[in-house]
Design an enzyme around this catalytic site. Structure first.
Site, PDB file in Angstrom:
ATOM      1  N   ASP A 164      30.457  32.906 -48.320  1.00 31.13           N
ATOM      2  CA  ASP A 164      29.383  32.264 -49.014  1.00 31.13           C
ATOM      3  C   ASP A 164      28.618  31.891 -48.192  1.00 31.13           C
ATOM      4  OD1 ASP A 164      27.765  30.795 -51.120  1.00 31.13           O
ATOM      5  OD2 ASP A 164      29.074  29.185 -50.448  1.00 31.13           O
ATOM      6  N   ASP A 186      25.712  28.758 -48.661  1.00 29.81           N
ATOM      7  CA  ASP A 186      25.342  27.261 -48.825  1.00 29.81           C
ATOM      8  C   ASP A 186      26.772  26.625 -49.045  1.00 29.81           C
ATOM      9  OD1 ASP A 186      22.335  26.779 -49.102  1.00 29.81           O
ATOM     10  OD2 ASP A 186      22.612  28.508 -50.120  1.00 29.81           O
ATOM     11  N   ASP A 207      32.400  27.654 -51.389  1.00 27.69           N
ATOM     12  CA  ASP A 207      32.880  25.929 -52.075  1.00 27.69           C
ATOM     13  C   ASP A 207      32.452  25.697 -53.136  1.00 27.69           C
ATOM     14  OD1 ASP A 207      29.715  26.855 -51.629  1.00 27.69           O
ATOM     15  OD2 ASP A 207      29.507  24.615 -51.776  1.00 27.69           O
TER      16      ASP A 207
END
Ligand SMILES: [Mg+2]
Length: 273
Positions: free
Chosen positions: A29, A31, A213
């Site tokens: 991922d 961000d 996250d």
């Protein structure tokens, strides 16, 4: 900061990737995983060493990919991801694909424009910010005067708006995103499975690492579990954040935010020589 995972534990994951690196898939991922979360998403730059580690991996593994909720071109621009040879960047959770400077963008779902206009009004009332993404849009409350209260107030209104326009709501960290549903729906699990099914050489991946996250990454964590059940070593890694503890709870391995991810990628580079 140091990784919260003992290296002995990570060695299980790394050993699978090192066994046949030419058929390993490393996907992250953006961000909160490669780039620290900041108040202004336009200032979300990669953690020190992140792009360098991906670039080093690109010549050592079958495929390096970035799977993001952002439009693919945004992630490439902000992250400088065009410095990673051969990288595939999947944007809007897999709806868009960027590779070697070429961007594939399907048509926006019907109803999106009308929903976006109505959401703009709702967002303005609580100081939230609407981010148009082309094929979807996101409403961010991180910069609102009361981020938690704004999110709670917006949620039912946006769920109703999504239903009215044939869209669905994807929740994240201080963000609610409205996206296509039904046949047009793609999530990071679908996206990761497709990448793993055919690497650039046409063969399936024989090992997979996915790091994320946020709540939108859980679908990719589940895809790792399914791949493993089907016999392919596939491991999910949480870039742990106190904002989304459930993500760490669902991951196979946990590292300490983007710094921990970079340490893990760098360790893999070193093992691959
Ligand atoms: Mg994220």
């Amino acid at each position: 900061m140091t990784s919260s995972v003992p290296s002995a534990q990570l060695s299980v994951l790394l050993a699978d990737l090192v066994a046949d690196p030419s058929r390993a898939l490393v996907a992250c991922d953006y961000d909160g995983t490669l780039a620290p979360i900041v108040d202004d998403p336009e200032l979300a730059f990669p953690a020190p060493g992140a792009v360098e580690a991906l670039a080093a991996l690109a010549s050592r593994v079958g495929l390096v990919a970035v799977l993001t909720g952002r439009p693919a071109a945004d992630a490439v621009r902000l992250g400088g991801l065009d410095r990673v040879p051969g990288v595939v960047v999947l944007g809007l959770y897999g709806v868009q694909r960027w590779s070697a400077g070429v961007l594939d963008v399907p048509d926006a779902p019907p109803g999106l424009a009308a929903a976006e206009r109505a959401a703009q009004v709702l967002a303005g009332r609580v100081g939230a910010r609407l981010e148009p993404k082309g094929g979807s849009f996101a409403v961010h409350t991180r910069q609102a005067p009361d981020p938690v209260g704004a999110l709670a107030e917006l949620r039912p209104a946006l769920v109703a708006l999504a239903a009215e326009h044939g869209l669905q709501v994807e929740p994240g960290r201080y963000v609610l995103e409205l996206r296509a549903t039904g046949a047009q729906h793609v999530d990071k699990g679908t996206a990761l499975s497709r990448l793993a099914a055919a690497l650039p050489d046409g063969h399936p991946a024989c090992s997979v690492l996915f790091a994320g996250d946020d709540l939108g990454d859980l679908a990719a964590f589940d895809a790792c579990s399914r791949l493993r059940t089907a016999g392919t070593p596939a491991w999910s890694v949480a870039a742990a954040s106190p904002e989304a503890p459930e993500v760490a709870a669902r991951a196979d391995f946990v590292v300490d935010g983007p710094t921990g991810v970079v340490e893990l990628l760098a360790e893999l580079v070193q093992l691959l020589g």
